[in-house]
Write a protein that holds these residues in place. Structure first.
Motif, mmCIF file in Angstrom:
data_model
loop_
_atom_site.group_PDB
_atom_site.id
_atom_site.type_symbol
_atom_site.label_atom_id
_atom_site.label_comp_id
_atom_site.label_asym_id
_atom_site.label_seq_id
_atom_site.Cartn_x
_atom_site.Cartn_y
_atom_site.Cartn_z
ATOM 1 N N LEU A 32 71.934 -54.490 125.631
ATOM 2 C CA LEU A 32 72.662 -53.632 124.687
ATOM 3 C C LEU A 32 72.617 -52.174 125.136
ATOM 4 O O LEU A 32 73.633 -51.460 125.096
ATOM 5 N N LEU A 79 79.534 -54.754 124.476
ATOM 6 C CA LEU A 79 78.764 -54.497 123.259
ATOM 7 C C LEU A 79 79.235 -55.400 122.123
ATOM 8 O O LEU A 79 78.417 -55.935 121.354
ATOM 9 N N LEU A 106 76.824 -57.954 120.133
ATOM 10 C CA LEU A 106 76.654 -57.838 118.682
ATOM 11 C C LEU A 106 77.075 -59.119 117.973
ATOM 12 O O LEU A 106 76.444 -59.536 116.995
ATOM 13 N N LYS A 131 69.836 -59.473 114.435
ATOM 14 C CA LYS A 131 70.261 -58.080 114.486
ATOM 15 C C LYS A 131 69.101 -57.100 114.529
ATOM 16 O O LYS A 131 69.279 -55.934 114.906
ATOM 17 N N LEU A 157 68.384 -54.804 117.455
ATOM 18 C CA LEU A 157 69.016 -53.501 117.644
ATOM 19 C C LEU A 157 68.025 -52.358 117.458
ATOM 20 O O LEU A 157 68.339 -51.208 117.759
ATOM 21 N N LEU A 191 71.635 -47.216 118.944
ATOM 22 C CA LEU A 191 72.385 -46.224 118.177
ATOM 23 C C LEU A 191 72.115 -44.820 118.692
ATOM 24 O O LEU A 191 73.046 -44.009 118.821
ATOM 25 N N LEU A 235 78.002 -50.047 115.553
ATOM 26 C CA LEU A 235 76.565 -50.280 115.393
ATOM 27 C C LEU A 235 76.109 -50.057 113.954
ATOM 28 O O LEU A 235 75.319 -50.828 113.420
ATOM 29 N N ASN A 284 77.256 -52.937 111.800
ATOM 30 C CA ASN A 284 76.548 -54.193 112.033
ATOM 31 C C ASN A 284 75.108 -54.171 111.556
ATOM 32 O O ASN A 284 74.574 -55.213 111.171
ATOM 33 N N ASN A 339 69.201 -49.512 111.449
ATOM 34 C CA ASN A 339 68.951 -48.693 112.622
ATOM 35 C C ASN A 339 69.125 -47.204 112.368
ATOM 36 O O ASN A 339 68.743 -46.386 113.187
#
Length: 489
Positions: A146, A158, A162, A171, A174, A185, A200, A203, A207
């Protein structure tokens, strides 16, 4: 030897399998001789870089170690094939040995990292299907695939990654950080990519307030970007997602909380509960889990049936004894067509009119002579039966994973609640019936509170100190053993 090596090199470039065996005829140990060199451009490297798939598979069959051998540039044969765009060669070779997808080349780059770097969505998807665990691989800079996709500004790559994380409920990956503590991010913001930032945040909002090693959040990095349309757009996206600057997160001290701080601190009550849950999960092998489920289901079935049909049965018996506060009425009914094709016109029936409180109608014959009553013995039976039932259902809950079995867990909640309700229909005491119904509800809620907390610990979007403590505890329990058995007496 030199003549055989010349023949072999030419055969590798042309994909000539006959030339391969001609060189072996001249020098039978020629492949072993090449394999002795730690870093070498083997014939498999040459063939893979030219897309000679059949030759690559043939030499891999003769010398499997060539598939993992790195050349002086730190690249495996499949790294070269992918770099040069020979996707079908990579796909076909991986079918023969999927472990080759995990070979780490220069700077610990795997094929997945290379595919993310080149924005090859098809190859990325293929690699993720063949070896999904490769999503965890990191480079020497602690970069996941990623991170690579974002740094190289490969939007298509990406999106594939994802999509994989979303469909596999992973997830939380991330939140992985590179060598300077940047999440994906952070990286997308630092490289001024509004489209990636939007993707990002959409999703995985968990983050949004992560800090890097400098203590900066994504919004802090965005504020420090060069003025322009990209900076404005990124700031608007982050503020729209309620991202914060580090100054507004100053009351959180989890950033500086280390494993040493955790080990020195006092163990909290909730951590003791989680520790037991983690230990049960660790000690349950798949075979033991299956055995536990079979036994627990058997006990749950038996105990639930027992409360529906308690010892001695329910009802007023067959001796026409009047039940407490009930009334017996004899009646004769007349009908000319009550039963088709029959001449019966009169039916004698005894009708029991129940008391106002139906829970007092349950006791069967009272044949007790020692001063005890049906009610006393029934309560004792119900207590023991309830303990066995709830224990077995709890075992099922522990052994049954949450992921993929949510509806079954909801059914188990209803089962525990219905157990308490069913007691109302056979209990000789209304107060006891309500009490046991309440206890069953409370217990069901308690068990599933633990399960819900455990799930939330994995999926909560807010990073705070307690979650960090639980994660540390989970890692310690899962990666430690019972050392007491290894200590010499």
């Amino acid at each position: 030897m030199e003549e055989a090596q010349t023949i072999l090199s030419a055969a590798a470039e042309a994909g000539d399998i006959n030339g391969l065996y001609n060189s072996i005829k001249k020098v039978p140990n020629i492949l072993d001789h090449i394999d002795e060199t730690p870093f070498v451009d083997s014939p498999m490297h040459t063939a893979a870089s030219a897309g000679r798939t059949n030759f690559v598979i043939e030499i891999l069959s003769l010398k499997p170690s060539f598939g993992r051998k790195l050349n002086p540039d730190g690249l495996s044969p499949l790294h070269l094939a992918l770099q040069n765009g020979y996707i079908e060669t990579v796909k076909r070779v991986i079918k023969f040995d999927k472990e080759l997808a995990w070979v780490k080349g220069r700077e610990r780059f795997t094929l997945l990292h290379f595919a993310a770097e080149t924005d090859n969505a098809g190859m990325l998807a293929e690699l993720l299907c063949v070896c999904p665990e490769s999503i965890l691989d990191v480079t020497v800079r602690d970069e996941t695939a990623l991170h690579i996709a974002v740094k190289k500004m490969k939007l298509s790559a990406l999106e594939v990654l994802l999509g994989f994380l979303g469909r596999t409920s992973n997830k939380q990956l991330l939140k992985c950080k590179d060598e300077i503590g940047n999440t994906v991010l952070h990286t997308a913001v630092a490289t001024s990519q509004p489209q990636m930032v939007k993707l990002l945040v959409k999703n995985y909002q968990a983050n949004k307030n992560e800090k890097n090693l400098n203590g900066d959040t994504a919004l802090d990095i965005a504020i420090g970007l060069q003025p322009g349309a990209a900076k404005t757009t990124i700031e608007n996206i982050l503020r729209g997602a309620r991202a914060s600057q580090r100054s507004s997160l100053a009351h959180h001290h989890d950033h500086d909380f280390s494993i040493a701080d955790f080990l020195k601190s006092k163990e909290k009550i909730q951590e003791k509960i989680f520790k037991r849950i983690f230990q049960m999960q660790k000690n349950l092998s798949m075979e033991m889990r299956n055995i536990l489920l079979v036994v627990a289901v058997l006990i749950a079935t038996t105990t639930f049936q027992a409360v529906l049909s308690p010892p001695g049965g329910v009802g007023g018996g067959s001796d026409n004894n009047l039940l407490p506060n009930g009334t017996l009425i004899k009646a004769t009914m007349s009908s000319t067509n009550l039963i088709p094709f029959s001449n019966i016109s009169h039916i004698n029936a005894t009708v029991l009119l129940p008391s106002d409180n139906p829970f007092k109608l349950i006791p069967i014959k009272d044949n007790y002579e020692n001063g005890s009553s049906y009610r006393d013995d029934f309560i004792r039976f119900y207590m023991l039966n309830t303990i066995a039932f709830l224990a077995s259902v709890t075992a099922i809950i522990v052994a049954l994973p949450i992921q993929g079995f949510k509806w079954l867990h909801i059914s188990l909640v209803f089962l525990m609640l219905s157990y308490g309700v069913s007691f109302k229909f056979i209990s000789p005491s209304y107060l006891h019936a309500k009490g046991f119904e309440l206890l069953s509800s409370i217990y069901a809620g308690f068990v599933y509170c633990l399960i819900i907390i455990k799930v939330l610990y994995n999926t909560l979007s807010v990073s705070h100190l307690q979650l960090k403590r639980i994660r540390m505890l989970h890692w310690l329990v899962m990666n430690s053993s019972d050392y007491s058995t290894k200590v010499r007496p």
